[in-house]
Scaffold this motif. Structure first.
Motif, mmCIF file in Angstrom:
data_model
loop_
_atom_site.group_PDB
_atom_site.id
_atom_site.type_symbol
_atom_site.label_atom_id
_atom_site.label_comp_id
_atom_site.label_asym_id
_atom_site.label_seq_id
_atom_site.Cartn_x
_atom_site.Cartn_y
_atom_site.Cartn_z
ATOM 1 N N PHE A 19 4.252 1.579 -0.603
ATOM 2 C CA PHE A 19 5.704 1.932 -1.651
ATOM 3 C C PHE A 19 5.032 1.826 -2.837
ATOM 4 O O PHE A 19 5.772 2.415 -4.197
ATOM 5 C CB PHE A 19 6.595 1.132 -1.165
ATOM 6 N N GLN A 20 4.020 1.015 -3.051
ATOM 7 C CA GLN A 20 3.536 0.570 -4.516
ATOM 8 C C GLN A 20 2.453 1.252 -4.833
ATOM 9 O O GLN A 20 2.437 2.334 -5.868
ATOM 10 C CB GLN A 20 3.282 -0.464 -4.686
ATOM 11 N N GLY A 21 1.687 1.458 -4.011
ATOM 12 C CA GLY A 21 0.509 2.293 -3.954
ATOM 13 C C GLY A 21 0.691 3.606 -3.956
ATOM 14 O O GLY A 21 -0.612 4.282 -4.329
ATOM 15 N N LEU A 22 1.398 3.512 -2.991
ATOM 16 C CA LEU A 22 2.392 5.449 -2.810
ATOM 17 C C LEU A 22 1.131 6.075 -1.705
ATOM 18 O O LEU A 22 0.739 7.145 -2.034
ATOM 19 C CB LEU A 22 1.854 6.622 -4.421
ATOM 20 N N ASP A 23 -0.265 4.838 -0.699
ATOM 21 C CA ASP A 23 -0.965 5.685 -0.127
ATOM 22 C C ASP A 23 -0.223 5.565 1.178
ATOM 23 O O ASP A 23 -0.437 4.601 2.200
ATOM 24 C CB ASP A 23 -1.917 4.783 0.531
ATOM 25 N N TYR A 24 0.534 6.764 1.049
ATOM 26 C CA TYR A 24 1.692 6.794 2.672
ATOM 27 C C TYR A 24 0.874 6.215 4.026
ATOM 28 O O TYR A 24 1.505 6.185 4.880
ATOM 29 C CB TYR A 24 2.690 7.832 1.993
ATOM 30 N N ASP B 26 1.322 -1.234 -0.157
ATOM 31 C CA ASP B 26 0.252 -0.056 0.143
ATOM 32 C C ASP B 26 0.992 1.649 -0.013
ATOM 33 O O ASP B 26 0.309 2.477 -0.682
ATOM 34 C CB ASP B 26 -0.407 -0.030 1.059
ATOM 35 N N GLY C 13 -2.502 5.792 4.574
ATOM 36 C CA GLY C 13 -2.724 4.139 5.278
ATOM 37 C C GLY C 13 -2.025 3.199 5.208
ATOM 38 O O GLY C 13 -1.901 2.887 6.721
#
Lengths: 443, 293
Positions: free
Chosen positions: B256-261, B254, B263
């Motif tokens: 690093f890949q999804g850039l949802d820092y 979530d 969350g």
């Protein structure tokens, strides 16, 4: 390995050249292409550096697009970002919202470098432009999805290359009738092909607000479109034995299954054209065609995939000048031809495509067939639903689609239920994205 | 009990300062940052964040898939701990019995701990590949018997075995040291009273090993919650259908890949409290049953 050595040698030469002429102005360039493609990209840096006595591109490769984007973000926050960043479609929305970039069209104008932007294919240019038409990032490695088919299998089955999904199903049955042991269609769930490309060529949206271009309060709608029928068909083909799941996890990717003459159909990026050539086994005869459409619908242009080059904010004027020179170097028809013939990517400018066609590049193996991608990409002028996708949290929402489709294919739920769940969960992510950038609008 | 006390507090402070500094830089500072992000919505490229209170936590705690990830992590923690502690104990007892070639074993047994988790994952991916190697024979004999790519349970077993294998070496060292510190005279006395090997093990060695056992248990459970990332990343990528999506891997995904820092930050805070709580529980309830000699 043999391929890497010249690149390494060139790199070593480049390093020595650096020490010899330390007065060159350097700028950093980070990219995410790996393997052969990464080595070819490093070669464009060497070619640029060899052609320059003023500027020098310091190119660093990362293991994939996701990694290069996250590394650039970390570096940016520490004030050590590269000048040029190769970023993929899924990273676009965050970059655009941050505003931490130097629009490439503006940069070239600021440095008085003349580039004929109308020369770029509209389908490619629009993808990387603001809603007002200003080009933000430099189109670079571009591709689109096509259908790969086994010529011998279709001849044996007595069918022509399908242009509609109905014909496609008939072709699967014919291949199976001709040889029941044959894998007719090696399927690998791909959100890019099954959802994004599929929806574009049918001119249907996947989300409200014209696929997110018109605002951040966007919601996905693909659980209510023709996409559901398409996915249900695929699921049915798998249960009927017309299609087989071929992924890295099952031991062989759909591309390998096609190249090793095991499956008759494979859907993939045109960038895989060279890979299939390299991997293709003895006796494999194959060709590519545009993705099929449903009968009774009109074909539209497919969307561009791949990555583009972003110039990040906060760098010195010298570095920007270097970056602009590099972009100028890339924009020449000669560089483009070199890049296209050494990779499977498509030319991004009309001039380069015309030159290549005139030189007979597309009429002989191994490049014959790649022009199909251009036909697909330029089939119609890009409209509001076919110019691309401007959606936040794209990596996560794509992953939701994939996990849910996998669950449906594993028999845990129906395809409709799976897509409903994927949409519901993805909408929560879009809402969170909108909230993160509350008060801002997409440029 | 007599305590050793520094007379000069300044000297003491000077001695512990470097250690405190390291803990501050690498633990308290990042934790405070994560804490701050967990209560805000952080824009990946910087440029501001909004205070949202407990929204991030609420979103996570009302997410079924988050709880599924917790469930999967607990299964992994129990499975990997039981397997690695159990195997390490058996191996340590054998080496302690000084069976033939035990010196070679001892060295061989310690090595695996020096291998990085992703390398372990890669190696076991080959070992458990359903289409090659030993598992191919199994699948040839019983088609579909081993399918870690489609079957979530198989994938979990695979990850547990790889995780446990790496941890066995560590546990082994402690168990062996524990066993060797048990006075020989006790065992000899037991032997003279007619107790056989298994009896001596049950009544003398295992009870005296309890403190070591407890220490190893705490370390293993903590480790399985926080250090399983490398193995999952190289072996399954969290799949199939999220069956091995451990909490720590979900955070990476979530964040690093999804850039949802934000969350991801909230999830790491929850994970941190979970590990702290687990350790407290172990010290409060299990340690009571442990007798230090």
């Amino acid at each position: 390995m043999t391929k890497t050595y010249p690149a390494l040698a060139a790199l070593a030469v480049a390093c020595f050249a650096t020490t010899a002429s330390a007065e060159k102005i350097k700028f950093e360039y980070w990219y995410g292409l790996t393997g052969d493609l990464g080595a070819t990209l490093a070669e464009t840096c060497n070619r640029f550096n060899a052609s320059q006595d003023q500027y020098e591109a310091v190119c660093t490769g990362y293991d994939g697009y996701e990694l290069v984007v996250q590394s650039a973000i970390a570096a940016f926050r520490a004030g050590k970002a590269p000048t040029i960043l190769q970023s993929f479609d899924a990273g676009t929305a965050d970059l655009m919202m941050s505003g931490e970039f130097y629009p490439v069209q503006k940069m070239m104008a600021d440095f008085n470098i003349e580039i004929d932007w109308d020369n770029y294919f509209p389908g490619i240019k629009n993808y990387y432009s603001s809603s007002k038409g200003e080009l933000f990032s430099m189109p670079f490695n571009s591709s689109t999805a096509v259908m790969y088919y086994n010529v011998a299998d279709l001849e044996k089955a007595g069918v022509a290359a399908p242009t509609t999904w109905e014909e496609f199903e008939a072709a699967l049955k014919a291949v199976k009738d001709a040889d029941p042991a044959r894998c007719a269609y090696g399927y690998e769930p791909s959100v890019w092909i099954d959802l994004e490309q599929f929806s574009a060529i049918h001119n249907i949206g996947i989300a409200t607000n014209n696929n997110g271009y018109d605002g951040l309060d966007t919601e996905f709608t693909y659980n209510t479109t023709m996409h559901v029928k398409h996915m249900e068909n695929i699921q049915r083909w798998i249960t009927e034995g017309l299609a087989e799941i071929k992924t890295a996890a099952t031991g062989m990717t759909s591309q390998d299954a096609f190249a090793q003459n095991i499956c008759s159909f494979y859907f993939g990026s045109i960038a895989s054209h060279s890979s299939v050539h390299l991997k293709g086994v003895e006796g494999l005869t194959w060709d590519v065609a545009m993705l099929p459409i449903f009968e009774g619908t009109t074909r539209h242009n497919s969307v561009v995939g791949g990555a583009s080059l972003w110039v990040l904010s906060g760098k010195s004027e010298d570095e920007y000048r270097g970056a602009a020179e590099y972009m100028k170097f890339l924009a020449t028809a000669e560089s483009e031809k070199w890049w296209v013939s050494n990779t499977g990517y498509i030319p991004v400018t009309k001039a380069a495509f015309e030159q290549l066609t005139a030189e007979g590049f597309y009429s002989a193996a191994p490049y014959k067939g790649r022009e199909v991608a251009m036909t697909s990409l330029t089939f119609t002028e890009p409209g509001p639903l076919t110019r691309g996708y401007r959606l936040g949290s794209m990596i996560q929402t794509r992953a939701e689609w994939k996990s849910e489709v996998e669950a449906a294919l594993a028999g845990q739920k129906t395809m409709q239920e799976a897509l409903d769940t994927a949409v519901e969960r993805s909408n929560a992510m879009l809402a969170k994205f909108a909230k993160t950038y509350a008060g801002k609008t997409l440029p | 009990m007599k305590r050793a006390v520094f007379k000069n507090n300044w000297v003491a402070a000077l001695m512990v300062a470097p250690q405190l500094l390291i803990i501050f830089v690498f633990f308290y500072w990042p934790t405070s940052q994560a804490m701050y992000w967990a209560f805000t919505l952080e824009q990946p490229w910087g440029g501001g964040n909004t205070w949202v209170g407990f929204d991030n936590f609420a979103a996570i705690l009302f997410d079924d898939l988050y709880w599924y990830s917790v469930q999967v992590s607990v299964v992994y923690a129990i499975g990997a701990t039981v397997l690695s502690v159990g195997m390490a104990l058996i191996l340590a007892v054998f080496v302690d019995r000084q069976l033939r070639g035990f010196k070679a074993y001892k060295i061989g047994m310690i090595w695996p701990y020096a291998i990085a988790a992703p390398a372990v994952g890669l190696a076991f991916r080959f070992i458990f590949n359903p289409g090659a190697g030993i598992m191919l024979y199994l699948n040839d004999a019983f088609p579909g018997a081993w399918d870690p790519n489609g079957n979530g349970t198989h994938a979990m077993i695979m990850v547990i075995v790889a995780g446990a294998w790496k941890q066995i070496a560590y546990n082994f060292i402690f168990f062996l040291a524990g066993l060797q510190s048990i006075p020989r005279s006790l065992l000899e006395a037991g032997a003279m009273d007619g107790a056989r090997v298994l009896r001596r093990m049950r009544d003398i060695q295992l009870p005296l090993l309890a403190p070591t056992f407890f220490f190893v248990l705490v370390i293993n459970i903590t480790d399985s919650f926080t250090d399983s990332f490398g193995i999952v990343d190289t072996m399954t990528g969290g799949g199939p259908a999220r069956a091995t999506n451990l909490m720590v891997y979900k955070i990476f995904n979530d964040g690093f890949q999804g850039l949802d820092y934000s969350g991801a930050a909230a999830q790491s805070i929850i994970l941190m409290f979970l590990v702290v709580a687990l350790t407290v529980v172990q010290f409060r309830y299990i340690e009571r049953k442990v007798h230090y000699t």
